[in-house]
Design a protein around this motif. Structure first.
Motif, PDB file in Angstrom:
ATOM      1  N   LEU A  44     -10.460   2.515   9.843  1.00  0.00           N
ATOM      2  CA  LEU A  44      -9.411   3.530   9.890  1.00  0.00           C
ATOM      3  C   LEU A  44      -9.867   4.838   9.262  1.00  0.00           C
ATOM      4  N   VAL A  45     -10.575   4.735   8.148  1.00  0.00           N
ATOM      5  CA  VAL A  45     -11.100   5.940   7.501  1.00  0.00           C
ATOM      6  C   VAL A  45     -12.041   6.690   8.453  1.00  0.00           C
ATOM      7  N   ALA A  46     -12.887   5.940   9.142  1.00  0.00           N
ATOM      8  CA  ALA A  46     -13.829   6.572  10.062  1.00  0.00           C
ATOM      9  C   ALA A  46     -13.102   7.328  11.185  1.00  0.00           C
ATOM     10  N   VAL A  47     -12.011   6.759  11.692  1.00  0.00           N
ATOM     11  CA  VAL A  47     -11.256   7.421  12.762  1.00  0.00           C
ATOM     12  C   VAL A  47     -10.521   8.649  12.223  1.00  0.00           C
ATOM     13  N   ILE A  48      -9.984   8.541  11.020  1.00  0.00           N
ATOM     14  CA  ILE A  48      -9.327   9.702  10.404  1.00  0.00           C
ATOM     15  C   ILE A  48     -10.338  10.833  10.213  1.00  0.00           C
ATOM     16  N   ASP A  49     -11.559  10.486   9.796  1.00  0.00           N
ATOM     17  CA  ASP A  49     -12.615  11.503   9.679  1.00  0.00           C
ATOM     18  C   ASP A  49     -12.901  12.144  11.038  1.00  0.00           C
ATOM     19  N   GLU A  50     -12.986  11.312  12.035  1.00  0.00           N
ATOM     20  CA  GLU A  50     -13.276  11.784  13.393  1.00  0.00           C
ATOM     21  C   GLU A  50     -12.204  12.763  13.890  1.00  0.00           C
ATOM     22  N   LEU A  51     -10.946  12.508  13.517  1.00  0.00           N
ATOM     23  CA  LEU A  51      -9.820  13.287  14.040  1.00  0.00           C
ATOM     24  C   LEU A  51      -9.363  14.385  13.097  1.00  0.00           C
ATOM     25  N   ASP A  52     -10.057  14.548  11.948  1.00  0.00           N
ATOM     26  CA  ASP A  52      -9.661  15.561  10.954  1.00  0.00           C
ATOM     27  C   ASP A  52      -8.217  15.349  10.483  1.00  0.00           C
ATOM     28  N   GLY A  53      -7.890  14.089  10.232  1.00  0.00           N
ATOM     29  CA  GLY A  53      -6.560  13.759   9.757  1.00  0.00           C
ATOM     30  C   GLY A  53      -6.553  13.446   8.277  1.00  0.00           C
ATOM     31  N   VAL A  54      -5.526  12.753   7.824  1.00  0.00           N
ATOM     32  CA  VAL A  54      -5.379  12.337   6.437  1.00  0.00           C
ATOM     33  C   VAL A  54      -4.893  10.889   6.423  1.00  0.00           C
ATOM     34  N   LEU A  55      -5.475  10.077   5.562  1.00  0.00           N
ATOM     35  CA  LEU A  55      -5.033   8.696   5.384  1.00  0.00           C
ATOM     36  C   LEU A  55      -4.449   8.535   3.983  1.00  0.00           C
ATOM     37  N   ASP A  91      -6.915  -2.306  15.502  1.00  0.00           N
ATOM     38  CA  ASP A  91      -7.317  -1.864  16.842  1.00  0.00           C
ATOM     39  C   ASP A  91      -6.190  -1.097  17.528  1.00  0.00           C
ATOM     40  N   GLU A  92      -4.963  -1.592  17.404  1.00  0.00           N
ATOM     41  CA  GLU A  92      -3.829  -0.915  18.030  1.00  0.00           C
ATOM     42  C   GLU A  92      -3.627   0.476  17.434  1.00  0.00           C
ATOM     43  N   VAL A  93      -3.725   0.570  16.104  1.00  0.00           N
ATOM     44  CA  VAL A  93      -3.543   1.855  15.434  1.00  0.00           C
ATOM     45  C   VAL A  93      -4.628   2.844  15.837  1.00  0.00           C
ATOM     46  N   ILE A  94      -5.856   2.370  15.938  1.00  0.00           N
ATOM     47  CA  ILE A  94      -6.947   3.266  16.345  1.00  0.00           C
ATOM     48  C   ILE A  94      -6.692   3.819  17.740  1.00  0.00           C
ATOM     49  N   ASP A  95      -6.227   2.974  18.647  1.00  0.00           N
ATOM     50  CA  ASP A  95      -5.910   3.459  19.996  1.00  0.00           C
ATOM     51  C   ASP A  95      -4.816   4.523  19.961  1.00  0.00           C
ATOM     52  N   LEU A  96      -3.799   4.298  19.146  1.00  0.00           N
ATOM     53  CA  LEU A  96      -2.705   5.260  19.049  1.00  0.00           C
ATOM     54  C   LEU A  96      -3.182   6.579  18.444  1.00  0.00           C
ATOM     55  N   LEU A  97      -4.005   6.483  17.409  1.00  0.00           N
ATOM     56  CA  LEU A  97      -4.528   7.698  16.787  1.00  0.00           C
ATOM     57  C   LEU A  97      -5.373   8.502  17.772  1.00  0.00           C
ATOM     58  N   ARG A  98      -6.236   7.811  18.473  1.00  0.00           N
ATOM     59  CA  ARG A  98      -7.138   8.515  19.388  1.00  0.00           C
ATOM     60  C   ARG A  98      -6.438   9.040  20.632  1.00  0.00           C
ATOM     61  N   ARG A 120       2.398   4.865  10.728  1.00  0.00           N
ATOM     62  CA  ARG A 120       2.473   3.961   9.581  1.00  0.00           C
ATOM     63  C   ARG A 120       2.198   2.543  10.059  1.00  0.00           C
ATOM     64  N   LEU A 121       1.562   1.791   9.195  1.00  0.00           N
ATOM     65  CA  LEU A 121       1.264   0.402   9.519  1.00  0.00           C
ATOM     66  C   LEU A 121       1.424  -0.446   8.271  1.00  0.00           C
ATOM     67  N   ASN A 122       1.620  -1.722   8.492  1.00  0.00           N
ATOM     68  CA  ASN A 122       1.682  -2.682   7.399  1.00  0.00           C
ATOM     69  C   ASN A 122       0.664  -3.775   7.656  1.00  0.00           C
ATOM     70  N   PHE A 123      -0.269  -3.930   6.701  1.00  0.00           N
ATOM     71  CA  PHE A 123      -1.166  -5.079   6.692  1.00  0.00           C
ATOM     72  C   PHE A 123      -0.478  -6.193   5.899  1.00  0.00           C
ATOM     73  N   PRO A 124      -0.108  -7.307   6.517  1.00  0.00           N
ATOM     74  CA  PRO A 124       0.747  -8.293   5.861  1.00  0.00           C
ATOM     75  C   PRO A 124       0.034  -9.313   4.986  1.00  0.00           C
ATOM     76  N   SER A 125      -1.273  -9.436   5.108  1.00  0.00           N
ATOM     77  CA  SER A 125      -1.940 -10.630   4.588  1.00  0.00           C
ATOM     78  C   SER A 125      -1.996 -10.719   3.069  1.00  0.00           C
ATOM     79  N   GLY A 126      -2.063  -9.576   2.349  1.00  0.00           N
ATOM     80  CA  GLY A 126      -2.069  -9.665   0.899  1.00  0.00           C
ATOM     81  C   GLY A 126      -0.836 -10.359   0.375  1.00  0.00           C
ATOM     82  N   ASP A 127       0.282 -10.163   1.076  1.00  0.00           N
ATOM     83  CA  ASP A 127       1.541 -10.784   0.682  1.00  0.00           C
ATOM     84  C   ASP A 127       1.687 -12.184   1.260  1.00  0.00           C
ATOM     85  N   MET A 128       1.548 -12.313   2.555  1.00  0.00           N
ATOM     86  CA  MET A 128       1.827 -13.596   3.200  1.00  0.00           C
ATOM     87  C   MET A 128       0.828 -14.673   2.795  1.00  0.00           C
ATOM     88  N   VAL A 129      -0.450 -14.323   2.700  1.00  0.00           N
ATOM     89  CA  VAL A 129      -1.443 -15.295   2.239  1.00  0.00           C
ATOM     90  C   VAL A 129      -1.303 -15.482   0.730  1.00  0.00           C
TER      91      VAL A 129
END
Length: 550
Positions: free
Chosen positions: A459-470, A412-419, A427-436
């Motif tokens: 995130l993909v949907a927002v990148i599409d909306e903004l014509d960015g790259v993920l 949610d925070e990243v989407i707000d920043l992108l928009r 850049r972001l880090n999703f921690p759960s694959g490691d920590m869990v």
């Protein structure tokens, strides 16, 4: 230094209208499908679509690819994010220490000589992660220092062990204790020496907190190591065996990393408390989980918790040193045995020099990975007028109880920043694959992967909306091998893996302008040049080559 740097525009690709977003799924490696692979067991249609596209490949994230000595050395978050952010491979922790020990340089250093001088007249203490996992520490480094201290006339040494169970098997503490006790016995056999294990506890319960997420962990460790506060046992072996038995009697399988603090004591009390004039060395080489205990030992004005003794005694004045300097900007610790790698000209330095606005987001557990490690082991902003760092507080819980962690909040925070339209790179880090994944709980890790997939779709949907790259990748493996099986018996695997990691580009405007053509032996260090290309820049000449070609 920032303003002296420069990036040339790419001659054939100017980038997309929208921002470039790097998603680092921490601990999500690529391994064969099977019941122990939480990554493939989980229902992840959006991740599958990304990693099966024509703009996808795999990258090495361990061993020499990230600056570690051999291909038997698992990658970790520190070296992984260093490589991702710097675009080059630097000799890292274990490799630096190995060289210093092999050459003898560590024992010729002024800091080591000072520690020995204190140890000759008092006690030399060694605090660190007690295993050969080679992520935060290695017991052979400890043994080399113990033997050298004895050879140089130190007669009293106390070892304060932090059980691992995370970078090594979850119930391996007794094996390491046995080996260490053998080394101590060999040293003591010469006579006139008292080298012993004095205290300990699990790495996720005492001493080794990071990013100021749980200072009470550090306080518990400090009070056990310094004042001898904790449950008393006649030996470290007895402590671990007792806690194993108690856990099983309560219907729970024990894990070394969560064992409670203990103190070794005899008829006269604790055998290895810390006193004025003693030397204390933290022998971990990785920085993130060594900074806080270093501060507790060396800061004169430390005020996070009380360091007074049980009867109001002042904190002992000690000669303190770390294996390396864990924070080069904050100068923690002030004294260290081996110089850390000097990582300059990171991707962030170049972007700031070009006036590119960027952001970095994660929760506390991985916040320093996308800031401190990404920026070459430097704290704080490179240019606070161009960068925004967002830390979402982590919960102080065992992470298999909350497998989503803060992945949705990060998203949610990243989407707000992108928009917001203010940033060209994030850049972001999703921690759960490691920590869990580190908990060894397969079902919880499968759930964690499902949440990551859910958020990747957003995130993909927002990148599409903004014509960015993920761009999607990981820093090392973990969730991809959750247990091993021998003779029909499953053993949880809580450590990182030697697996490669995924790399994939999602570009909604892709029309064949470039293609994935990785160089020989691609690794994490190749990502920075790729990101710069996708933003319309040529990479610096000495960066590892891009994964894409035009």
């Amino acid at each position: 230094m920032v303003m002296s740097l420069h990036l040339d525009r790419h001659p054939s690709f100017s980038g997309r209208p929208g921002p470039v977003l790097l998603v680092i799924a921490d601990g999500v490696g690529v391994a064969p499908e099977g019941p122990s692979n939480a990554v493939t067991v989980a229902d992840t249609p959006h991740l599958d679509e990304l990693t099966e596209s024509e703009l996808a490949t795999q990258l090495a994230a361990h061993g020499p690819a990230v600056g570690l000595p051999t291909d038997d050395d698992m990658g970790n978050s520190e070296v992984g994010h260093n490589a991702l952010g710097a675009g080059r491979v630097f000799a890292q922790g274990a490799k630096l220490v190995n060289k210093a020990i092999e050459s003898g340089a560590i024992f010729e250093s002024k800091v080591w000589k000072g520690a020995v001088e204190h140890g000759r007249s008092a006690t030399m203490h060694f605090v660190g992660l007690h295993s050969d996992g080679n992520v935060h520490s290695h017991n052979e480094h400890l043994y080399a220092m113990l033997r050298h201290a004895a050879d140089e006339g130190v007669t009293s040494a106390a070892v304060h062990i932090l059980h691992d169970g995370r970078d090594v098997p979850s119930q391996s503490a007794l094996e390491y204790i046995e080996r260490t006790e053998q080394v101590l016995a060999e040293i003591n056999a010469a006579g006139g020496r008292n080298f012993r294990i004095a205290s300990g506890g699990g790495r996720m319960y005492i001493t080794m907190d990071r990013y100021e997420a749980d200072w009470p962990m550090v306080e518990r460790g400090y009070r056990a190591h310094v004042w001898g506060e904790g449950r008393r046992f006649s030996s470290a072996k007895q402590a671990v065996e007792t806690m194993y038995d108690e856990a099983r009697a309560g219907g729970k399988e024990p894990s070394d990393q969560y064992l409670r603090e203990f103190v070794v004591a005899d008829a006269n009390g604790p055998v290895g408390t810390v006193a004025d004039g003693d030397a204390v060395i933290v022998y971990n080489f990785r920085g993130d989980r060594a900074i806080e205990i270093s501060r507790a030992f060396e800061e004169d004005d430390f005020d996070v918790f009380s360091r007074q003794g049980p009867n109001g005694e002042n904190a002992p004045s000690v000669y303190f040193a770390g294996m390396l300097q864990y924070d080069g900007d904050a100068l923690v610790p002030k004294q260290y045995l081996v110089a850390p790698p000097s990582i300059d000209r990171t991707m962030s330095h170049y972007l700031c020099a070009e006036g590119v606005r960027s952001f970095a987001v994660s929760e506390t557990q991985k916040y320093g990975h996308v800031t401190y490690f990404w920026n070459g082991n430097r704290s704080g902003y490179i240019d606070e007028t161009l960068e925004t760092y967002v830390e979402i507080p982590s919960d102080n819980v065992e992470f298999d109880t909350t497998p989503a962690m803060k992945v949705r909040e990060i998203t949610d925070e990243v989407i707000d920043l992108l928009r917001s339209g203010e940033y060209d790179f994030g850049r972001l880090n999703f921690p759960s694959g490691d920590m869990v994944g580190h908990t060894g709980n397969l079902d919880a890790t499968v759930e964690a992967m499902a949440v990551i997939d859910e958020c990747m779709a957003k995130l993909v949907a927002v990148i599409d909306e903004l014509d960015g790259v993920l761009v999607y990748t990981a820093d090392h493996g973990n969730a991809d091998v959750m247990y091993t099986e021998k003779d029909g018996v499953r053993s949880p695997k809580t450590s990182h893996t030697l697996s490669p990691v995924p790399f994939a580009i999602h570009d909604p405007n892709y029309d064949g302008e470039y293609h994935v053509a990785p160089p020989a032996h691609p690794g994490l260090a190749n990502v920075a040049a790729t990101l710069l290309n996708l933003m319309g820049f040529e990479a610096p000449d000495d960066y590892e080559p891009s994964i894409i070609q035009f």
